[in-house]
Scaffold this active site. Structure first.
Site, mmCIF file in Angstrom:
data_model
loop_
_atom_site.group_PDB
_atom_site.id
_atom_site.type_symbol
_atom_site.label_atom_id
_atom_site.label_comp_id
_atom_site.label_asym_id
_atom_site.label_seq_id
_atom_site.Cartn_x
_atom_site.Cartn_y
_atom_site.Cartn_z
ATOM 1 N N ASP A 43 0.855 -1.192 0.000
ATOM 2 C CA ASP A 43 0.000 0.000 0.000
ATOM 3 C C ASP A 43 0.888 1.237 0.000
ATOM 4 O O ASP A 43 2.017 1.204 0.512
ATOM 5 C CB ASP A 43 -0.909 -0.013 1.240
ATOM 6 C CG ASP A 43 -2.140 0.866 1.091
ATOM 7 O OD1 ASP A 43 -3.260 0.307 1.012
ATOM 8 O OD2 ASP A 43 -1.988 2.121 1.065
ATOM 9 N N ASP A 66 3.780 1.442 -4.598
ATOM 10 C CA ASP A 66 2.909 2.105 -5.565
ATOM 11 C C ASP A 66 2.657 1.086 -6.667
ATOM 12 O O ASP A 66 3.579 0.745 -7.424
ATOM 13 C CB ASP A 66 3.602 3.355 -6.121
ATOM 14 C CG ASP A 66 2.743 4.071 -7.164
ATOM 15 O OD1 ASP A 66 1.748 3.480 -7.636
ATOM 16 O OD2 ASP A 66 3.083 5.213 -7.514
ATOM 17 N N VAL A 67 1.429 0.601 -6.762
ATOM 18 C CA VAL A 67 1.147 -0.487 -7.718
ATOM 19 C C VAL A 67 1.352 -0.071 -9.176
ATOM 20 O O VAL A 67 1.421 -0.927 -10.051
ATOM 21 C CB VAL A 67 -0.279 -1.071 -7.550
ATOM 22 C CG1 VAL A 67 -0.429 -1.789 -6.234
ATOM 23 C CG2 VAL A 67 -1.341 -0.003 -7.755
ATOM 24 N N SER A 146 -15.161 -2.960 -10.350
ATOM 25 C CA SER A 146 -16.258 -2.099 -9.900
ATOM 26 C C SER A 146 -17.450 -2.356 -10.800
ATOM 27 O O SER A 146 -17.287 -2.777 -11.958
ATOM 28 C CB SER A 146 -15.852 -0.620 -10.035
ATOM 29 O OG SER A 146 -16.974 0.216 -9.834
ATOM 30 N N TYR A 159 -12.134 6.585 -14.447
ATOM 31 C CA TYR A 159 -12.272 5.461 -13.508
ATOM 32 C C TYR A 159 -12.976 4.292 -14.201
ATOM 33 O O TYR A 159 -12.538 3.149 -14.116
ATOM 34 C CB TYR A 159 -13.063 5.936 -12.294
ATOM 35 C CG TYR A 159 -13.274 4.903 -11.205
ATOM 36 C CD1 TYR A 159 -12.244 4.530 -10.349
ATOM 37 C CD2 TYR A 159 -14.533 4.320 -10.996
ATOM 38 C CE1 TYR A 159 -12.442 3.602 -9.329
ATOM 39 C CE2 TYR A 159 -14.749 3.405 -9.977
ATOM 40 C CZ TYR A 159 -13.700 3.049 -9.146
ATOM 41 O OH TYR A 159 -13.908 2.134 -8.137
ATOM 42 N N LYS A 163 -11.376 0.669 -14.930
ATOM 43 C CA LYS A 163 -11.963 -0.549 -14.346
ATOM 44 C C LYS A 163 -12.333 -1.544 -15.442
ATOM 45 O O LYS A 163 -12.191 -2.757 -15.262
ATOM 46 C CB LYS A 163 -13.191 -0.193 -13.502
ATOM 47 C CG LYS A 163 -12.851 0.502 -12.188
ATOM 48 C CD LYS A 163 -12.036 -0.395 -11.267
ATOM 49 C CE LYS A 163 -11.847 0.178 -9.875
ATOM 50 N NZ LYS A 163 -10.980 -0.670 -9.029
HETATM 51 N N1 LIG Z 1 -15.914 1.728 -2.031
HETATM 52 C C1 LIG Z 1 -16.655 1.458 -3.112
HETATM 53 O O1 LIG Z 1 -17.855 1.799 -3.200
HETATM 54 C C2 LIG Z 1 -16.036 0.719 -4.267
HETATM 55 C C3 LIG Z 1 -16.899 0.253 -5.265
HETATM 56 C C4 LIG Z 1 -16.372 -0.433 -6.346
HETATM 57 C C5 LIG Z 1 -15.013 -0.648 -6.426
HETATM 58 N N2 LIG Z 1 -14.181 -0.180 -5.442
HETATM 59 C C6 LIG Z 1 -12.760 -0.466 -5.577
HETATM 60 O O2 LIG Z 1 -12.337 -1.197 -4.450
HETATM 61 C C7 LIG Z 1 -10.951 -0.954 -4.225
HETATM 62 C C8 LIG Z 1 -10.750 -0.546 -2.781
HETATM 63 O O3 LIG Z 1 -11.427 0.692 -2.574
HETATM 64 P P1 LIG Z 1 -11.893 1.187 -1.128
HETATM 65 O O4 LIG Z 1 -13.243 1.733 -1.292
HETATM 66 O O5 LIG Z 1 -11.625 0.132 -0.124
HETATM 67 O O6 LIG Z 1 -10.920 2.450 -0.957
HETATM 68 P P2 LIG Z 1 -9.988 2.943 0.227
HETATM 69 O O7 LIG Z 1 -9.655 4.343 -0.143
HETATM 70 O O8 LIG Z 1 -10.594 2.673 1.552
HETATM 71 O O9 LIG Z 1 -8.681 2.027 0.082
HETATM 72 C C9 LIG Z 1 -7.841 2.108 -1.026
HETATM 73 C C10 LIG Z 1 -6.440 1.732 -0.582
HETATM 74 O O10 LIG Z 1 -5.611 1.692 -1.753
HETATM 75 C C11 LIG Z 1 -4.390 2.354 -1.440
HETATM 76 N N3 LIG Z 1 -3.787 2.863 -2.675
HETATM 77 C C12 LIG Z 1 -4.221 3.899 -3.449
HETATM 78 N N4 LIG Z 1 -3.393 4.078 -4.484
HETATM 79 C C13 LIG Z 1 -2.427 3.124 -4.384
HETATM 80 C C14 LIG Z 1 -1.281 2.806 -5.145
HETATM 81 N N5 LIG Z 1 -0.946 3.509 -6.241
HETATM 82 N N6 LIG Z 1 -0.506 1.766 -4.753
HETATM 83 C C15 LIG Z 1 -0.821 1.067 -3.635
HETATM 84 N N7 LIG Z 1 -1.881 1.340 -2.861
HETATM 85 C C16 LIG Z 1 -2.664 2.365 -3.233
HETATM 86 C C17 LIG Z 1 -4.775 3.471 -0.485
HETATM 87 O O11 LIG Z 1 -3.654 3.935 0.255
HETATM 88 C C18 LIG Z 1 -5.818 2.760 0.384
HETATM 89 O O12 LIG Z 1 -5.222 2.103 1.481
HETATM 90 C C19 LIG Z 1 -10.539 0.109 -5.243
HETATM 91 O O13 LIG Z 1 -9.953 -0.514 -6.365
HETATM 92 C C20 LIG Z 1 -11.861 0.753 -5.620
HETATM 93 O O14 LIG Z 1 -11.811 1.339 -6.904
HETATM 94 C C21 LIG Z 1 -14.662 0.492 -4.372
#
Ligand SMILES: NC(=O)c1ccc[n+]([C@@H]2O[C@H](COP(=O)([O-])OP(=O)(O)OC[C@H]3O[C@@H](n4cnc5c(N)ncnc54)[C@H](O)[C@@H]3O)[C@@H](O)[C@H]2O)c1
Length: 274
Positions: A43, A66-67, A146, A159, A163
């Site tokens: 992360d 950083d992914v 997503s 986005y 996705k």
């Molecule tokens: N929350 C929603 O409603 C939702 C819906 C559909 C999809 N998603 C997807 O689920 C995944 C998780 O989202 P979440 O809602 O838990 O968000 P979140 O913000 O709670 O967590 C995201 C995490 O990813 C880390 N991160 C961001 N950029 C990064 C990078 N370049 N390298 C490594 N780590 C990185 C952040 O530090 C954070 O810890 C994401 O891919 C998001 O697009 C979320």
């Protein structure tokens, strides 16, 4: 007396979880540890990873990652193997979002979001799979896409595009990695209560509008996604690969206005006169 079967379905397994310091990724980490796995988190947020270590102890470790950077992802996978042994599971949760209508979207924002959300998934799957192939042992990969990977939504073009790209990488991985015994699946969540969606969920009018598209009458919780992710990673899903599983409370079934209520209001027959 026969001992009860262990419920620790990932006992002894080694997992990498990108984006595992918050939200959906963090809940996957918690559930994996509860089920017996050792988890290496990758992360950007080192402080949040340290807090997860404080909560879960020796079963987790973290590497600032950083992914979107190939060297980081390669180092993350290597660190997991050095720390805990051959890699069994990869959960690719890191993602980034940028709001803005298509006509206003800067190319820098396009590149940044694609870099994390599409390229990051490609790099994660690439290096997790390479490691599994090198080891010669099967494995399972689960990527969080997503509902936006299959549904356009106003104001989040990049986005959605990222996705959709990630969902296709997941399917191509399933196609190419099956011969190595590696399964690749995705989960496409609807609106989940995490820090990423906090602002949106804080606006009552936004939530009222969303609820028109929520047959089950609620937003999702991180456990709704984690449960599906762990199922897809488990042996119970041993013949499932290449899916992009909607976990959205039925959101995507709502593609047409409910005319029955209108017809009732007009005193028309329930079948609309058909
Ligand atoms: N929350 C929603 O409603 C939702 C819906 C559909 C999809 N998603 C997807 O689920 C995944 C998780 O989202 P979440 O809602 O838990 O968000 P979140 O913000 O709670 O967590 C995201 C995490 O990813 C880390 N991160 C961001 N950029 C990064 C990078 N370049 N390298 C490594 N780590 C990185 C952040 O530090 C954070 O810890 C994401 O891919 C998001 O697009 C979320």
């Amino acid at each position: 007396m026969t001992p009860a079967a262990s419920t620790a379905r990932f006992e002894g397994k080694v997992a990498v979880v990108t984006g595992g310091a918050s939200g959906i990724g963090l809940q996957i980490v918690r559930r994996l540890v509860a089920d017996g796995a050792r988890v290496m988190i990758g992360d950007l947020d080192a402080d949040a990873m340290a807090a997860v270590g404080g909560e879960l102890g020796d079963a987790v470790a973290g590497v600032a990652t950083d992914v979107g950077r190939e060297a980081d992802v390669e180092a993350l996978v290597a660190a997991a193997v050095d720390w805990a042994g051959p890699l069994d599971l990869g959960f690719n949760c890191a993602g980034a979002v940028k709001d803005g209508l298509l006509v206003d979207l800067d190319v820098e924002d396009w590149d940044r979001v694609m870099g994390v959300t599409a390229r990051g998934v490609f790099l994660s799957i690439k290096h997790e799979a390479r490691q599994m192939i090198r080891q010669g042992t099967p494995g399972a990969l689960v990527t969080i896409t997503s509902i936006n990977s299959v549904t356009p939504v106003h104001g989040v073009t990049v986005y959605n595009a990222a996705k959709a790209a990630a969902a296709m990488v997941v399917q191509n991985a399933a196609l190419e990695l099956g011969e190595h015994g590696i399964r690749s699946n995705a989960i496409a969540p609807g609106l989940i209560a995490t820090p990423m969606t906090e602002y949106m969920r804080s606006i009552p009018a936004v939530m009222d509008a969303y609820m028109e598209y929520a047959p089950l009458g609620r937003t999702g919780e991180v456990d709704d996604v984690a449960s599906a992710a762990l199922f897809l990673a488990s042996d119970e899903a041993s013949w499932i690969t290449g899916v992009n599983l909607l976990v959205d409370g039925g959101h995507r079934t709502v593609g047409y206005p409910n005319l029955t209520k209108l017809f009732e209001g007009l005193g028309a027959p329930a079948d609309g006169g058909a």
